[in-house]
Scaffold this motif. Sequence first.
Motif, short mmCIF file in Angstrom:
data_model
loop_
_atom_site.label_atom_id
_atom_site.label_comp_id
_atom_site.label_asym_id
_atom_site.label_seq_id
_atom_site.Cartn_x
_atom_site.Cartn_y
_atom_site.Cartn_z
N LEU A 128 -28.51 -52.70 32.92
CA LEU A 128 -27.90 -53.54 31.80
C LEU A 128 -27.47 -52.73 30.63
O LEU A 128 -26.20 -52.83 29.88
CB LEU A 128 -29.05 -54.29 31.39
CG LEU A 128 -29.49 -55.70 32.12
CD1 LEU A 128 -30.46 -56.45 31.51
CD2 LEU A 128 -28.03 -56.38 32.49
N LEU A 172 -33.84 -54.35 30.72
CA LEU A 172 -33.69 -55.12 29.61
C LEU A 172 -34.16 -54.79 28.23
O LEU A 172 -33.67 -54.97 27.24
CB LEU A 172 -34.25 -56.54 30.11
CG LEU A 172 -34.38 -57.55 29.00
CD1 LEU A 172 -32.80 -58.07 28.60
CD2 LEU A 172 -35.06 -58.74 29.49
N TYR A 183 -38.38 -56.65 21.02
CA TYR A 183 -38.39 -57.13 22.58
C TYR A 183 -39.37 -58.27 22.46
O TYR A 183 -39.05 -59.15 23.40
CB TYR A 183 -39.56 -56.02 23.23
CG TYR A 183 -39.53 -56.66 24.67
CD1 TYR A 183 -38.76 -56.13 25.77
CD2 TYR A 183 -40.99 -57.18 25.08
CE1 TYR A 183 -39.00 -56.74 26.98
CE2 TYR A 183 -41.26 -57.30 26.35
CZ TYR A 183 -40.22 -57.25 27.34
OH TYR A 183 -40.08 -57.47 28.60
N GLY A 192 -32.31 -62.79 27.12
CA GLY A 192 -32.50 -62.51 28.36
C GLY A 192 -32.34 -63.76 29.07
O GLY A 192 -32.05 -63.74 30.39
N LEU A 195 -28.95 -63.96 30.08
CA LEU A 195 -28.30 -62.66 31.05
C LEU A 195 -29.02 -63.10 32.57
O LEU A 195 -28.29 -63.29 33.37
CB LEU A 195 -29.12 -61.54 30.93
CG LEU A 195 -28.41 -60.65 29.57
CD1 LEU A 195 -29.43 -59.36 29.32
CD2 LEU A 195 -27.14 -60.26 30.30
N SER A 196 -29.99 -64.07 32.58
CA SER A 196 -30.64 -64.53 33.86
C SER A 196 -29.34 -65.42 34.14
O SER A 196 -29.44 -65.56 35.55
CB SER A 196 -31.99 -64.96 33.59
OG SER A 196 -32.71 -64.15 33.37
N LEU A 278 -37.66 -56.80 33.50
CA LEU A 278 -37.88 -57.42 32.53
C LEU A 278 -39.37 -56.78 31.72
O LEU A 278 -39.65 -56.84 30.81
CB LEU A 278 -38.36 -58.75 32.58
CG LEU A 278 -37.41 -59.96 33.14
CD1 LEU A 278 -38.14 -61.10 33.26
CD2 LEU A 278 -36.32 -59.94 32.23
#
Length: 422
Positions: A128, A172, A183, A192, A195-196, A278
């Motif tokens: 990424l 990630l 985070y 996140g 992106l998924s 992740l």
Amino acid sequence: MARITARVPGTPWANTSWSGLALRRLRAAADPDSAPRPVALPASWEDAAAEALAALAPGTGPVSLPALAEEWIGRLAARAVPPKLLDAAEAEALARELRALLLARRGAPGASLWRNDTRAEPRFVLNLPAFLDEAGGFDHAAYAAAVGTAVRALEVATGGKATRLRVGFADLAGLLAALGLAYDSAAAREVGTCLSALTRGAAEQASAALAEHLGAREPAALLWPAPPAGCAVPGLAAAARRALDAAGATQGLRHAGCFALTVPDAVEALLGAETGGLAPAQGATRRRMTRPAGWWSSPPWPRAAPSPCRGSAPWPCWPRCPIRRGRRWTPPSAPICTPPARCRRPGRCRPGRCRRRAPPSPLAPPPALACTGRSGASSSAATGSRCAPRSRPRAGWPRSGSPPAARRAAASAGCWKASSRR
């Protein structure tokens, strides 16, 4: 450290993206216990990538990144044409896209394809942080194209027989750190999620394109978790929504699933990813034990102090013991947990566990002996007179060391007479 260029004519990477690439040589090992081997990789790549390349290459001889990469790229291109998974032009385009992804350190297949392991299920991982542009944004268009390349590569690697593919991303945490997001923040979760959703939508679009040529095996997915309306990365949420809408508008899919986060291997280190999937990054500090070695053999409690229920162990013996449930600890000199004074459950405690006897008291000194003659006056034992303890009556019970017959006779007569030495 020598520098070479990949311009050798007649090599498999001649007239490809490897031409003109500056390489450097060094000795690296897959682990500290292995013997170092010569490794050639791009000059801008770090030493950790050389160790990962040494782990990916089979054998113990010299290894070069262009030569090793062209082996699996050539196998995929040659395997795609005979079963008519791809035509010749599409196979050549797939090879170019795979070289570009590897050189940019944006994506690569798993270790099974590098080692030509046909027993393991292949996978493809995308790095990424490598898709960050110069302006600090995320190149979602290039990422969607890389996902499509990964789907086609895995379809060829499995011979068109797999119903599920494993395309995922890595690092990630590194992407969030580069974007300046914590985070565990809500903004990071939104990134996140987008992106998924983008990965799934782009993978299903590529699967639908393969289904138009090879035949559909699964219906198009019409229901999916909706991505957030916006996120901290400009344009990412809208790109994810468009990818999902386009995947839902297809006539059918080739695969039941394409997006999966798998266990990382040496490929993540080759691409420069610090974490897999992740997973969060390791902190700058780590916890360590500050007590001296052997502190467990010298506990803070005194070893001589007995526990309320066992006497020698430094912890209670039974979880249901009333003393462990908040009763005050009593010194070991007094009987503890004996009914009915201390025990709340007399007659129901476990024998030998909760009901503890009082510690044995020291032996008392023997009583003094008084020697009396026949007339009742005291005399010495050497004269043959009988001697008896003062604490006993004159006709006492026989001594414990007397023969059993004498004790029975004395018991029947009710008295006992010691024999004299006359």
